[in-house]
Design a protein around this motif. Structure first.
Motif, mmCIF file in Angstrom:
data_model
loop_
_atom_site.group_PDB
_atom_site.id
_atom_site.type_symbol
_atom_site.label_atom_id
_atom_site.label_comp_id
_atom_site.label_asym_id
_atom_site.label_seq_id
_atom_site.Cartn_x
_atom_site.Cartn_y
_atom_site.Cartn_z
ATOM 1 N N SER A 488 34.340 -26.294 9.660
ATOM 2 C CA SER A 488 34.511 -24.848 9.772
ATOM 3 C C SER A 488 33.477 -24.206 10.677
ATOM 4 N N ALA A 489 32.418 -24.945 11.057
ATOM 5 C CA ALA A 489 31.377 -24.389 11.907
ATOM 6 C C ALA A 489 30.880 -25.458 12.876
ATOM 7 N N LEU A 490 30.254 -24.997 13.965
ATOM 8 C CA LEU A 490 29.730 -25.945 14.953
ATOM 9 C C LEU A 490 28.730 -26.909 14.340
ATOM 10 N N HIS A 512 38.738 -31.403 17.407
ATOM 11 C CA HIS A 512 37.595 -30.708 16.838
ATOM 12 C C HIS A 512 36.842 -29.923 17.908
ATOM 13 N N LYS A 515 38.916 -26.889 18.945
ATOM 14 C CA LYS A 515 38.949 -25.821 17.940
ATOM 15 C C LYS A 515 37.881 -24.778 18.213
ATOM 16 N N PHE A 516 36.707 -25.226 18.705
ATOM 17 C CA PHE A 516 35.609 -24.300 18.965
ATOM 18 C C PHE A 516 35.485 -23.954 20.453
ATOM 19 N N LYS A 517 36.552 -24.168 21.210
ATOM 20 C CA LYS A 517 36.601 -23.823 22.631
ATOM 21 C C LYS A 517 35.503 -24.545 23.424
ATOM 22 N N LEU A 518 35.223 -25.793 23.018
ATOM 23 C CA LEU A 518 34.221 -26.588 23.724
ATOM 24 C C LEU A 518 34.878 -27.355 24.871
#
Length: 762
Positions: A488-490, A512, A515-518
């Motif tokens: 749910s978090a970086l 994964h 999901k965080f736009k990495l």
């Protein structure tokens, strides 16, 4: 001015002394030029005396021969017919008249580069007898010249002089003198008449002055190499006055050399089949069966495969004595590597540090079928450079066939250096039931080349991991994450870390990161050139790799005396559309113990003849132990057991296999023998203890310990094994870090004993 100068005079007696012939021999040009006044003085004197100036003469013997010839000519026996002196490059024709019956014409020249041809009054070329021919001059004679106008053509490359004398022998040579001269000839010489007298000349195969002749060894290396080149491909056997040639197979001795035998000239000389064609080569031959026949040329039989005996779309396989028919759709080999996909690019870092060029299909032959998530067909368009996990990707430059086409031939292109079709190769293809194709490969035109697959041809079933599902996206199937709710978090991002003995590999699920736009294309280590790549062995995986070497990719090496630790940092950045800067750093480390126990995985059976035995041991840092056949430590025993005689010497070797070889050494701490495979048993016979050889066995010889990646020692086990049937060997080793440890055992002498121990340096 300096030069080498000799003056020779020939005087003729008459009513007064008359200067008849004057010859000058110069070792170098006076004052450096033939046009200088000093040189012209010599030349004028020689010209008026009907003589010569010889320039750059290096053989006094040849000059003596020239002068001796003229000194033997009787007085009043010659007439001057022609005298020419020229100072320029010259090609000219001169005439001179022979008005009386001369015995011979004597022709002499001096020049640095010239030649001449004499023609009789009838226009034919005269046969001359050469007496002397050197770079600085020549001397020859023509016997019994006919009366009339003679012609001489001269071709000179510089200044030259030419003299022609008519000689008449007014004194008949006494037969007694001739007999006397000839009687002095060696038994292996012949008495030959020249212009003025007779002389002894050694026969062919002999050398000497004619009075004494000795056999020439034609087989002598110097003589053979520089002059005769006798026997060609054979070897030479010297005989008295001659030699013989012994020739290898395919040659025959003929005219004192080895001549190729034409084995194809008649059937008895070759072993070709009666139907075959014979091809002769220098020293050998070959045979070839005619079209429609099978065999090596020495045996030929009807080739049924040339008569379409298998029918449509089946392959005929011909072997000696029979043939078979196969359908390649059901007799092919499967290739299912996902990395064959054109969307897979091999990792540049691996190439840079290993000199590794990826996949090679150089030896790939026969029928094959593609399966798996990389695709089931070859691409029909040029792939990008370095794709398909190979240096030179191979693609199909034509369309695939349908089932109705049967087996077809197609051209495949090899991409190299930006050229989509740098090389080409032939591929046979057949379309099979079930909507797939099979391909018959015949290697590749270059070593680092591989056959590619088109990822767009992946069928609706996928090879996905448990946390992925197969979906059709953008017209092609692929594996995608089932869910991403587990993070749910970086801060929750955790790569899967694999600590190998050659490399460290960290992997992330691509979903994964997305999901965080990495940015999935900018995952990198401390060294930003070591970037992540798509790991097609596991779909939708981003992997980053570093070789197990200090400093490579930013690796940091730490040693705490019991373990070594490789540390690095992974950096993740935002998608380029959101700024692209690094926002996540993940530190990782891999720990490797330095103490490893190795056991020789083979029983030793004493008192028998030897057989091969295979030995190997492994640890976390890969090391092996082996039993070798001799003191060279190059040939290990192979097999499951080795049988030994009572006095057999065992040669034990230990090798560390590490990517970071410059930092480590192998220190053998304890090596011992046991009666069972259990290395922890109390019944131990120590060979090396505390890094030193055992005092109770004088046969122990430690060759290498603590100063390299190798440990080596030898021993006779007779004292220990005399009551045992089976013996096992074990070694406890320490991987010594050479930067801050003294790895080699140290000897210290005390009053009555010698102690050996290893001293670590802090």
């Amino acid at each position: 001015m300096s030069s080498r100068l000799s003056l020779f005079l020939r005087l003729e007696k008459s009513s007064c002394f008359k200067l008849k012939l004057m010859v000058f021999i110069l070792g170098a040009y006076p004052c450096g030029s033939t046009y200088d006044y000093d040189f012209q003085v010599y030349k004028d004197i020689a010209s008026h005396s009907y003589g010569h100036v010889f320039q750059n003469v290096y053989s006094s013997t040849k000059v003596a021969d020239f002068l001796n010839f003229f000194l033997q000519i009787p007085v009043n026996s010659t007439t001057q017919l022609l005298s020419i002196d020229q100072d320029i490059y010259y090609y000219a024709t001169f005439n001179f008249l022979v008005s009386v019956d001369f015995t011979s014409l004597i022709v002499s020249t001096s020049c640095s580069s010239c030649s001449f041809t004499i023609y009789t009054p009838s226009g034919g070329q005269a046969d001359g007898n050469n007496i002397l021919s050197e770079s600085w001059g020549s001397l020859s004679y023509v016997e019994n010249p006919s009366i009339g106008l003679w012609t001489i053509n001269v071709n000179a490359g510089g200044s030259f002089s030419l003299r022609v004398l008519g000689f008449k022998d007014n004194n008949n040579t006494s037969n007694g003198i001739t007999s006397y001269i000839c009687s002095r000839c060696d038994a292996n010489a012949s008495c030959r008449k020249n212009l003025l007298s007779h002389t002894c000349v050694c026969n062919e195969g002999f050398s000497g002055d004619g009075h004494v002749c000795y056999d020439i060894n034609e087989c002598d290396y110097y003589y053979y190499y520089y002059w005769l080149n006798v026997c060609s491909y054979g070897y030479c056997i010297n005989t008295y006055g001659s030699y013989n040639c012994v020739c290898p197979s395919g040659f025959i001795s003929e005219n004192k050399t080895c001549v190729d035998v034409d084995e194809c000239s008649r059937p008895g000389l070759n072993g070709c089949h009666v139907l075959a064609t014979c091809y002769n080569y220098y020293g050998s031959y070959s045979c070839s069966c005619p079209a429609g026949y099978f065999g090596d040329g020495y045996n030929c039989e009807l080739d049924e495969c040339t008569r379409d005996v298998c029918g449509f779309a089946r392959e005929c396989i011909k072997t000696t004595g029979f043939h078979s028919c196969l359908d390649p759709c059901y007799s092919s080999t499967t290739l299912n590597e996902p990395s064959r996909s054109t969307s897979y690019h091999y990792y540049f870092f691996a190439y840079y540090y290993y000199g590794y060029y990826g996949r090679s299909d150089y030896f790939l032959n026969g029928w094959h079928r593609f399966e798996g998530s990389g695709g089931i067909r070859m691409p029909e368009s040029c792939p990008s450079p370095n794709s398909c996990y190979t240096w030179s990707p191979i693609w199909l430059n034509e369309t695939h066939p349908d089932q109705t086409d049967g087996i077809v031939n197609r051209i495949a292109c090899v991409m190299s250096g930006g050229d989509c079709c740098y090389w080409t190769t032939n591929v046979q293809i057949k379309a099979c039931p079930g909507n797939y194709h099979v391909y018959k490969f015949s290697g590749t035109p270059t070593y680092y080349a591989g056959y590619c697959t088109d990822p767009a041809t992946v069928p609706e079933f996928c090879s996905c991991t448990d946390d992925e599902e197969c979906k059709l996206v953008g017209g092609r199937y692929g594996c995608y994450c089932k869910h991403t709710d587990d993070i749910s978090a970086l801060q929750d991002l955790r790569p899967e870390l694999t600590c190998g003995n050659q490399e460290i590999k960290a992997t992330f699920l691509q979903c994964h990161l997305e999901k965080f736009k990495l940015n999935t294309k900018n995952v990198h280590l401390r060294d930003s050139s070591c970037t992540g790549f798509s790991d097609f062995n596991r779909t939708k995986i981003i992997a980053v790799l570093s070789v197990l070497k200090n400093g490579v990719c930013g690796n940091e090496l730490v040693n705490n005396k019991t373990h070594i630790i490789y540390k690095n940092t992974i950096y993740l950045s935002m998608d380029s559309s959101l700024g692209g800067e690094d926002i996540v750093s993940i530190d990782y480390s891999c720990v490797y113990p330095l103490d490893i126990q190795l056991s020789l995985a083979t029983a030793l059976q004493p008192f028998s003849s030897s057989v091969d035995v295979s030995v190997e041991g492994t640890g976390q840092l890969l090391a092996t132990i082996a039993l070798y056949k001799d003191s060279s430590y190059k040939a290990p025993y192979e097999g499951t057991q080795v049988l030994l005689t009572p006095k057999t010497t065992l040669y034990i070797g230990i090798l560390l296999k590490s990517a970071d070889n410059a930092y480590y050494s192998v220190l053998m701490k304890n090596c011992y023998a046991t009666p069972s495979k259990d290395s922890s048993t109390s019944a131990k016979y120590y060979l090396i203890r505390n890094s030193c050889p055992s005092k109770q066995d004088s046969t122990i010889n430690v060759i290498e310990n603590g100063n390299s990646q190798n440990g080596r020692f030898s021993v006779q086990l007779f004292q220990y094994v005399k009551d045992l049937n089976v013996v096992y060997l074990h070694c406890d080793i320490h991987i010594c870090y050479k930067t801050n440890e003294t790895c080699k055992p140290v000897s210290t002498s005390h009053i009555k004993q010698m102690y050996c121990y290893s001293v670590p340096t802090m």
